[in-house]
Motif scaffolding. Structure first.
Motif, mmCIF file in Angstrom:
data_model
loop_
_atom_site.group_PDB
_atom_site.id
_atom_site.type_symbol
_atom_site.label_atom_id
_atom_site.label_comp_id
_atom_site.label_asym_id
_atom_site.label_seq_id
_atom_site.Cartn_x
_atom_site.Cartn_y
_atom_site.Cartn_z
ATOM 1 N N PHE A 61 -4.030 -30.779 18.279
ATOM 2 C CA PHE A 61 -2.880 -31.431 19.086
ATOM 3 C C PHE A 61 -3.359 -32.745 19.587
ATOM 4 C CE2 PHE A 61 -2.060 -26.762 19.587
ATOM 5 C CZ PHE A 61 -0.909 -26.801 19.223
ATOM 6 N N ARG A 62 -4.673 -32.959 19.516
ATOM 7 C CA ARG A 62 -5.264 -34.260 20.115
ATOM 8 C C ARG A 62 -5.331 -35.146 19.086
ATOM 9 N NH1 ARG A 62 -8.742 -31.161 23.780
ATOM 10 N NH2 ARG A 62 -10.092 -31.488 22.161
ATOM 11 N N GLU A 63 -6.000 -34.775 17.834
ATOM 12 C CA GLU A 63 -6.309 -35.713 16.917
ATOM 13 C C GLU A 63 -5.406 -35.593 15.523
ATOM 14 O OE1 GLU A 63 -10.951 -35.906 16.968
ATOM 15 O OE2 GLU A 63 -10.259 -33.704 17.211
ATOM 16 N N VAL A 64 -4.670 -34.439 15.313
ATOM 17 C CA VAL A 64 -3.883 -34.538 14.016
ATOM 18 C C VAL A 64 -2.473 -34.752 14.252
ATOM 19 C CG1 VAL A 64 -3.458 -32.930 12.131
ATOM 20 C CG2 VAL A 64 -5.936 -32.859 12.827
ATOM 21 N N ALA A 65 -1.904 -34.094 15.245
ATOM 22 C CA ALA A 65 -0.594 -33.977 15.573
ATOM 23 C C ALA A 65 -0.237 -34.314 17.100
ATOM 24 C CB ALA A 65 0.137 -32.929 14.818
ATOM 25 N N PRO A 66 -0.846 -35.530 17.563
ATOM 26 C CA PRO A 66 -0.836 -35.538 18.951
ATOM 27 C C PRO A 66 0.844 -35.582 19.434
ATOM 28 C CG PRO A 66 -1.207 -37.452 17.920
ATOM 29 C CD PRO A 66 -1.456 -36.555 16.938
ATOM 30 N N CYS A 67 1.861 -35.778 18.664
ATOM 31 C CA CYS A 67 3.122 -35.813 18.977
ATOM 32 C C CYS A 67 3.624 -34.225 19.170
ATOM 33 C CB CYS A 67 4.070 -36.300 17.799
ATOM 34 S SG CYS A 67 3.784 -35.448 16.101
ATOM 35 N N MET A 68 2.781 -33.444 19.015
ATOM 36 C CA MET A 68 3.056 -31.884 19.342
ATOM 37 C C MET A 68 2.177 -31.578 20.490
ATOM 38 S SD MET A 68 3.431 -30.513 15.538
ATOM 39 C CE MET A 68 5.040 -30.812 14.534
ATOM 40 N N ASP A 69 1.697 -32.456 20.998
ATOM 41 C CA ASP A 69 0.846 -32.169 22.681
ATOM 42 C C ASP A 69 1.661 -32.122 23.455
ATOM 43 O OD1 ASP A 69 -1.286 -31.330 23.872
ATOM 44 O OD2 ASP A 69 -2.438 -33.101 23.632
ATOM 45 N N GLY A 70 2.495 -31.132 23.746
ATOM 46 C CA GLY A 70 3.263 -31.159 24.945
ATOM 47 C C GLY A 70 3.903 -29.753 25.162
ATOM 48 N N PRO A 71 4.648 -29.556 26.336
ATOM 49 C CA PRO A 71 5.179 -28.454 26.773
ATOM 50 C C PRO A 71 6.000 -27.741 25.669
ATOM 51 C CG PRO A 71 6.208 -30.102 28.085
ATOM 52 C CD PRO A 71 5.170 -30.664 27.165
ATOM 53 N N ARG A 72 6.864 -28.605 24.599
ATOM 54 C CA ARG A 72 7.730 -28.073 23.867
ATOM 55 C C ARG A 72 7.159 -27.227 22.524
ATOM 56 N NH1 ARG A 72 11.364 -32.042 20.508
ATOM 57 N NH2 ARG A 72 12.095 -30.123 19.039
ATOM 58 N N TYR A 73 5.837 -27.799 22.248
ATOM 59 C CA TYR A 73 5.222 -27.238 21.004
ATOM 60 C C TYR A 73 3.847 -26.538 21.570
ATOM 61 C CZ TYR A 73 3.786 -26.758 16.158
ATOM 62 O OH TYR A 73 3.149 -26.435 15.272
ATOM 63 N N GLY A 75 2.614 -26.067 24.357
ATOM 64 C CA GLY A 75 2.929 -25.210 25.760
ATOM 65 C C GLY A 75 3.472 -23.938 25.371
ATOM 66 N N ARG A 76 4.576 -23.992 24.567
ATOM 67 C CA ARG A 76 4.973 -22.668 23.994
ATOM 68 C C ARG A 76 3.919 -21.782 23.388
ATOM 69 N NH1 ARG A 76 10.589 -23.289 20.895
ATOM 70 N NH2 ARG A 76 10.087 -21.007 21.066
ATOM 71 N N ILE A 77 3.050 -22.342 22.309
ATOM 72 C CA ILE A 77 1.912 -21.711 21.866
ATOM 73 C C ILE A 77 1.153 -21.106 22.787
ATOM 74 C CG2 ILE A 77 -0.196 -21.840 20.014
ATOM 75 C CD1 ILE A 77 1.814 -23.993 18.631
ATOM 76 N N GLU A 78 0.502 -22.174 23.748
ATOM 77 C CA GLU A 78 -0.455 -21.447 24.734
ATOM 78 C C GLU A 78 0.304 -20.315 25.635
ATOM 79 O OE1 GLU A 78 -1.794 -25.126 26.291
ATOM 80 O OE2 GLU A 78 -3.322 -25.125 25.004
ATOM 81 N N ARG A 79 1.340 -20.362 26.076
ATOM 82 C CA ARG A 79 1.942 -19.487 26.816
ATOM 83 C C ARG A 79 2.094 -18.091 26.072
ATOM 84 N NH1 ARG A 79 5.124 -23.889 28.257
ATOM 85 N NH2 ARG A 79 7.036 -23.211 26.745
ATOM 86 N N ALA A 80 2.435 -18.288 24.870
ATOM 87 C CA ALA A 80 2.642 -16.884 24.159
ATOM 88 C C ALA A 80 1.323 -16.118 23.723
ATOM 89 C CB ALA A 80 3.423 -17.297 22.700
ATOM 90 N N MET A 81 0.281 -17.097 23.425
ATOM 91 C CA MET A 81 -0.960 -16.594 23.399
ATOM 92 C C MET A 81 -1.669 -15.704 24.775
ATOM 93 S SD MET A 81 -3.146 -19.407 20.899
ATOM 94 C CE MET A 81 -4.438 -18.634 20.600
ATOM 95 N N ALA A 82 -1.173 -16.651 26.071
ATOM 96 C CA ALA A 82 -1.776 -15.988 27.015
ATOM 97 C C ALA A 82 -1.010 -14.570 27.409
ATOM 98 C CB ALA A 82 -1.334 -16.700 28.250
ATOM 99 N N ALA A 83 0.276 -14.650 27.091
ATOM 100 C CA ALA A 83 1.102 -13.409 27.124
ATOM 101 C C ALA A 83 0.474 -12.244 26.268
ATOM 102 C CB ALA A 83 2.454 -13.561 26.953
ATOM 103 N N GLY A 84 -0.218 -12.476 24.934
ATOM 104 C CA GLY A 84 -0.912 -11.458 24.135
ATOM 105 C C GLY A 84 0.164 -11.425 22.771
ATOM 106 N N GLY A 85 0.979 -12.240 22.840
ATOM 107 C CA GLY A 85 1.642 -12.020 21.296
ATOM 108 C C GLY A 85 2.212 -13.147 20.780
ATOM 109 N N LEU A 86 1.608 -13.707 19.789
ATOM 110 C CA LEU A 86 2.153 -15.059 19.157
ATOM 111 C C LEU A 86 2.722 -14.899 18.195
ATOM 112 C CD1 LEU A 86 2.011 -17.853 19.449
ATOM 113 C CD2 LEU A 86 -0.516 -18.159 18.594
ATOM 114 N N ASP A 87 4.229 -15.211 18.101
ATOM 115 C CA ASP A 87 5.132 -14.963 16.778
ATOM 116 C C ASP A 87 6.348 -15.643 17.323
ATOM 117 O OD1 ASP A 87 6.455 -14.433 14.576
ATOM 118 O OD2 ASP A 87 6.629 -12.102 14.848
#
Length: 130
Positions: A61-73, A75-87
């Motif tokens: 997110f910082r070095e390869v795709a910084p345009c995706m380093d935000g809540p829309r991308y 953020g969604r991944i981190e929230r799903a990981m924290a909830a225990g299910g990433l799909d």
């Protein structure tokens, strides 16, 4: 070869030799739990237009795709990981080779932590889509 649409795509690609990921009709990127790129398929390099730029060992997110380093991308991944299910599945517009290209993105948990990001290019976005 695995299909982009199959429900267990992450498990299917994890059963392949890494070199086989280069022949997929879509891109495959594996991030560790800290967001560092551990696998960046040749298919993703070719289809995205990113070429031979360094990717492995970089923070996605910082070095390869910084345009995706935000809540829309990210953020969604981190929230799903924290909830225990990433799909997750969602659309994204933009690519290295074509800023108007539409992408279909799937993100699934990786064995041992982290995640897989799969990207299928859908073609250029029409101006009427904005």
């Amino acid at each position: 070869m695995p299909s982009f649409d199959q429900p267990d795509l992450a498990r299917a690609v994890e059963g392949l030799p890494i070199k086989a990921l280069d022949d997929l009709p879509f891109g495959a990127i594996r991030l560790d739990a800290e967001g560092v790129v551990r696998v960046y398929s040749g298919a993703e390099r070719r289809l995205s237009g990113s070429g031979d730029r360094p990717r492995l060992g970089l923070h996605f997110f910082r070095e390869v795709a910084p345009c995706m380093d935000g809540p829309r991308y990210r953020g969604r991944i981190e929230r799903a990981m924290a909830a225990g299910g990433l799909d997750l599945e969602f659309g994204w517009t933009g690519d290295f080779g074509d800023a108007e290209r539409s992408l279909r993105v799937r993100v699934q948990s990786a064995a041992g932590g982290g995640c897989w990001i799969f990207m299928r290019r859908e073609g250029a976005v029409a101006l009427s889509d904005y």
